[in-house]
Write a protein that holds these residues in place. Structure first.
Motif, PDB file in Angstrom:
ATOM      1  N   UNK A  85       0.852  -1.195   0.000  1.00  0.00           N
ATOM      2  CA  UNK A  85       0.000   0.000   0.000  1.00  0.00           C
ATOM      3  C   UNK A  85       0.885   1.241   0.000  1.00  0.00           C
ATOM      4  N   UNK A  86       0.535   2.184  -0.843  1.00  0.00           N
ATOM      5  CA  UNK A  86       1.157   3.502  -0.867  1.00  0.00           C
ATOM      6  C   UNK A  86       0.115   4.462  -0.307  1.00  0.00           C
ATOM      7  N   UNK A  87       0.437   5.143   0.800  1.00  0.00           N
ATOM      8  CA  UNK A  87      -0.566   5.923   1.531  1.00  0.00           C
ATOM      9  C   UNK A  87      -0.058   7.316   1.857  1.00  0.00           C
ATOM     10  N   UNK A  88      -0.909   8.320   1.622  1.00  0.00           N
ATOM     11  CA  UNK A  88      -0.622   9.686   2.082  1.00  0.00           C
ATOM     12  C   UNK A  88      -1.905  10.241   2.692  1.00  0.00           C
ATOM     13  N   UNK A  89      -1.893  11.445   3.255  1.00  0.00           N
ATOM     14  CA  UNK A  89      -3.103  11.954   3.925  1.00  0.00           C
ATOM     15  C   UNK A  89      -4.342  12.049   3.024  1.00  0.00           C
ATOM     16  N   UNK A  90      -4.149  12.146   1.719  1.00  0.00           N
ATOM     17  CA  UNK A  90      -5.294  12.278   0.814  1.00  0.00           C
ATOM     18  C   UNK A  90      -5.929  10.948   0.435  1.00  0.00           C
ATOM     19  N   UNK A  91      -5.216   9.848   0.607  1.00  0.00           N
ATOM     20  CA  UNK A  91      -5.757   8.553   0.216  1.00  0.00           C
ATOM     21  C   UNK A  91      -4.655   7.523   0.043  1.00  0.00           C
ATOM     22  N   UNK A  92      -5.016   6.389  -0.528  1.00  0.00           N
ATOM     23  CA  UNK A  92      -4.036   5.322  -0.703  1.00  0.00           C
ATOM     24  C   UNK A  92      -4.336   4.488  -1.930  1.00  0.00           C
ATOM     25  N   UNK A  93      -3.294   3.787  -2.406  1.00  0.00           N
ATOM     26  CA  UNK A  93      -3.405   2.842  -3.510  1.00  0.00           C
ATOM     27  C   UNK A  93      -2.954   1.482  -2.993  1.00  0.00           C
ATOM     28  N   UNK A  94      -3.688   0.449  -3.384  1.00  0.00           N
ATOM     29  CA  UNK A  94      -3.361  -0.908  -2.978  1.00  0.00           C
ATOM     30  C   UNK A  94      -2.865  -1.669  -4.203  1.00  0.00           C
ATOM     31  N   UNK A  95      -1.741  -2.369  -4.024  1.00  0.00           N
ATOM     32  CA  UNK A  95      -1.127  -3.157  -5.084  1.00  0.00           C
ATOM     33  C   UNK A  95      -1.085  -4.617  -4.647  1.00  0.00           C
ATOM     34  N   UNK A  96      -1.227  -5.513  -5.609  1.00  0.00           N
ATOM     35  CA  UNK A  96      -1.074  -6.924  -5.295  1.00  0.00           C
ATOM     36  C   UNK A  96       0.406  -7.282  -5.359  1.00  0.00           C
ATOM     37  N   UNK A  97       0.831  -8.153  -4.452  1.00  0.00           N
ATOM     38  CA  UNK A  97       2.232  -8.579  -4.397  1.00  0.00           C
ATOM     39  C   UNK A  97       2.290 -10.047  -4.004  1.00  0.00           C
ATOM     40  N   UNK A  98       1.701 -10.880  -4.858  1.00  0.00           N
ATOM     41  CA  UNK A  98       1.627 -12.306  -4.550  1.00  0.00           C
ATOM     42  C   UNK A  98       2.999 -12.971  -4.514  1.00  0.00           C
ATOM     43  N   UNK A  99       3.994 -12.381  -5.166  1.00  0.00           N
ATOM     44  CA  UNK A  99       5.362 -12.909  -5.142  1.00  0.00           C
ATOM     45  C   UNK A  99       6.108 -12.465  -3.877  1.00  0.00           C
ATOM     46  N   UNK A 100       5.474 -11.614  -3.066  1.00  0.00           N
ATOM     47  CA  UNK A 100       6.034 -11.117  -1.805  1.00  0.00           C
ATOM     48  C   UNK A 100       7.352 -10.361  -2.010  1.00  0.00           C
ATOM     49  N   UNK A 101       7.449  -9.637  -3.121  1.00  0.00           N
ATOM     50  CA  UNK A 101       8.663  -8.882  -3.415  1.00  0.00           C
ATOM     51  C   UNK A 101       8.909  -7.781  -2.378  1.00  0.00           C
ATOM     52  N   UNK A 102       7.858  -7.069  -1.999  1.00  0.00           N
ATOM     53  CA  UNK A 102       8.007  -5.984  -1.028  1.00  0.00           C
ATOM     54  C   UNK A 102       8.335  -6.562   0.349  1.00  0.00           C
ATOM     55  N   UNK A 103       7.658  -7.627   0.731  1.00  0.00           N
ATOM     56  CA  UNK A 103       7.969  -8.266   2.009  1.00  0.00           C
ATOM     57  C   UNK A 103       9.423  -8.723   2.033  1.00  0.00           C
ATOM     58  N   UNK A 104       9.880  -9.357   0.954  1.00  0.00           N
ATOM     59  CA  UNK A 104      11.261  -9.819   0.903  1.00  0.00           C
ATOM     60  C   UNK A 104      12.241  -8.649   0.933  1.00  0.00           C
ATOM     61  N   UNK A 105      11.883  -7.533   0.289  1.00  0.00           N
ATOM     62  CA  UNK A 105      12.735  -6.345   0.347  1.00  0.00           C
ATOM     63  C   UNK A 105      12.874  -5.877   1.800  1.00  0.00           C
ATOM     64  N   UNK A 106      11.748  -5.805   2.512  1.00  0.00           N
ATOM     65  CA  UNK A 106      11.789  -5.399   3.923  1.00  0.00           C
ATOM     66  C   UNK A 106      12.610  -6.382   4.767  1.00  0.00           C
ATOM     67  N   UNK A 107      12.428  -7.685   4.565  1.00  0.00           N
ATOM     68  CA  UNK A 107      13.193  -8.680   5.317  1.00  0.00           C
ATOM     69  C   UNK A 107      14.686  -8.500   5.081  1.00  0.00           C
TER      70      UNK A 107
END
Length: 124
Positions: A85-107
């Motif tokens: 999710x990309x979020x700012x005070x005006x709203x947010x966008x949700x992206x699918x990440x079934x490959x868990x690329x963002x999670x793996x980046x954070x790990x």
């Protein structure tokens, strides 16, 4: 007045009796994460304000924040939904990440910053 930390940081969202593990990100790391988000397919957009991460027991995902530049959105990874999710005070966008690329980046980022994550820490 307490001074806010203006450097980008990331944290593991773990509902427990201890503070969430947190580490500083370089501007380069922030840009890497932002570029990764740009590669994901968008699911939906919501203009009703910033995203609120649920607080289930245990691990729920990751959060990144860059407070000095208000136009930079917060970035979340919601583990049980495999969504970024990309979020700012005006709203947010949700992206699918079934490959868990963002999670793996954070790990990987956590590991590179000396934050140990074991497989038992990452339970859904």
């Amino acid at each position: 007045m307490q001074q806010e930390n203006f450097n980008p940081y990331a944290s593991i969202m773990v509902y427990s009796d201890r503070p969430n593990p947190r580490w500083q990100l370089s501007t380069e790391e922030w840009h890497q994460l932002s570029k990764l988000m740009d590669t994901l397919p968008k699911i939906t957009e919501n203009g009703g304000g910033p995203y609120q991460l649920d607080s289930p027991l245990g691990y729920s995902g990751f959060h990144a924040h860059f407070s000095i530049i208000s136009s930079y959105p917060d970035i979340y990874y919601v583990a049980n939904k495999c969504q970024a999710i990309s979020s700012n005070p005006a709203g947010y966008m949700i992206f699918t990440d079934e490959q868990k690329q963002v999670e793996n980046w954070f790990k990987d980022s956590a590991k590179n910053h000396g934050i140990g994550i074991t497989i038992t820490d990452i339970q859904y």
